[in-house]
Motif scaffolding. Sequence first.
Motif, PDB file in Angstrom:
ATOM      1  N   GLU A 296      87.300  46.093 152.106  1.00  0.00           N
ATOM      2  CA  GLU A 296      87.645  46.392 153.420  1.00  0.00           C
ATOM      3  C   GLU A 296      89.207  47.094 153.565  1.00  0.00           C
TER       4      GLU A 296
ATOM      5  N   ASP B  52      94.886  50.927 160.928  1.00  0.00           N
ATOM      6  CA  ASP B  52      94.086  51.542 160.339  1.00  0.00           C
ATOM      7  C   ASP B  52      93.133  50.829 159.781  1.00  0.00           C
TER       8      ASP B  52
ATOM      9  N   GLU C   6      89.265  50.461 158.988  1.00  0.00           N
ATOM     10  CA  GLU C   6      87.146  50.168 158.223  1.00  0.00           C
ATOM     11  C   GLU C   6      86.850  49.115 157.893  1.00  0.00           C
ATOM     12  N   ARG C   7      85.446  49.491 158.120  1.00  0.00           N
ATOM     13  CA  ARG C   7      84.301  48.739 157.141  1.00  0.00           C
ATOM     14  C   ARG C   7      83.216  48.939 157.714  1.00  0.00           C
TER      15      ARG C   7
ATOM     16  N   CYS D 207      82.943  51.083 160.454  1.00  0.00           N
ATOM     17  CA  CYS D 207      83.355  51.413 161.802  1.00  0.00           C
ATOM     18  C   CYS D 207      85.073  51.391 161.084  1.00  0.00           C
ATOM     19  N   LYS D 208      85.270  52.366 161.509  1.00  0.00           N
ATOM     20  CA  LYS D 208      86.336  52.730 161.949  1.00  0.00           C
ATOM     21  C   LYS D 208      87.491  52.725 163.149  1.00  0.00           C
TER      22      LYS D 208
END
Length: 379
Positions: free
Chosen positions: A272, A298, A300-301, A304-305
Amino acid sequence: MSDDYNSKYKSINHSHSAITLDDEGTHFDSLSKPAAETDFWEETALGLVGQAGDNDVLLWAAGYFLSGNGKGIWGEGITAEREIQLIVVPRAQRGTMSDNNFLRVGWTPSERLSTDQVKVSRDDERVIWDFDGLRFEAAPPNLALKGEAGGAHFDLTYEQNGTPLWNWGPFANAAQSDRAGYDAFVTASGTIKLPEQTLELINAYGVREHILTGQMNDPVKNLPAPNWMWWLYTIEGDVKVNFFQINDQMQLGFVKYGEHEQVNISSQNEEEKIRFVVTEKWEDPRTGMNLPVKWRLDMERAGCKVAVDIAAHGRAYSHWPTAHGTRMYCYLLSTMTGTVDLPDGRTIELKEHLTVNSFCRTILTATESTTGSAAQRPV
């Protein structure tokens, strides 16, 4: 019950449990030690960010029950605090930081309340916490902030928006985990009357917070200098973004969307991505601090960003004196610009979108010496 402060955040288990009227009362009696033998801190709070005429507004309003009957962290006996941090700055100042006046109530020794100045009452419809005339009313999913503090008169109504974040666990488990509580996103409207103007807020948004922590939550010991604790949130429609930096080694992100969808992001997991970087500082003439005022976030996973830039244009702060040192609690009225990509295929574009950012950090340990600091009461 683990003594590892970070372990409590590594094992967050979310639920979509509704907030009940029982949840809205006090819960410090459910801790593993009775109130007469432990330190605790229980908070009820309502925050918002919004527009009023040509101004941007940030409000943090909170009430606290405090006990210093264990290690004496919060002073002697059971007492209470009410806190207001209110920022009102012209919308034209977005993106640029300058010295601003702000309203602050609470956390100086002369403002500490005795328990007979606080009343918690309940009927079949609502629970009211009344801190010497500043009232937090809860009738889930509806809430209100009423009354007066620091010369400001509040008549604000809030409505819960989506499911809560039970980051601190259910109140029923407080004895086992030494903490409990939730954050819930809300919409808000109403008035704040100041001596010089009345702020009319329509379609503002914010958070409702009710948190209980016990003996092991010594903020100076758990979060020694130079660690920064950061907390920010923003809402756009059904999308809610929450970032929480526990300390310099641990960061958590939560993105909620739709009715029940939620993505959790952690710096503890290699697969992640989460990164929060200060990109600009400003020399605050009032505090003398080189204060962070711009950031890049920032996260992100799993489809989803979050990729956003954040800029502050107003600040307010309080100092939290404890037996073991002093913490600085600062709110930053900010804007967020960038994009949020969601697993359902949507991309949410944000441009100077009002955002709340805040930090809490130790600025003085009570026991300082030439060999270092110690989080303990001075001898």
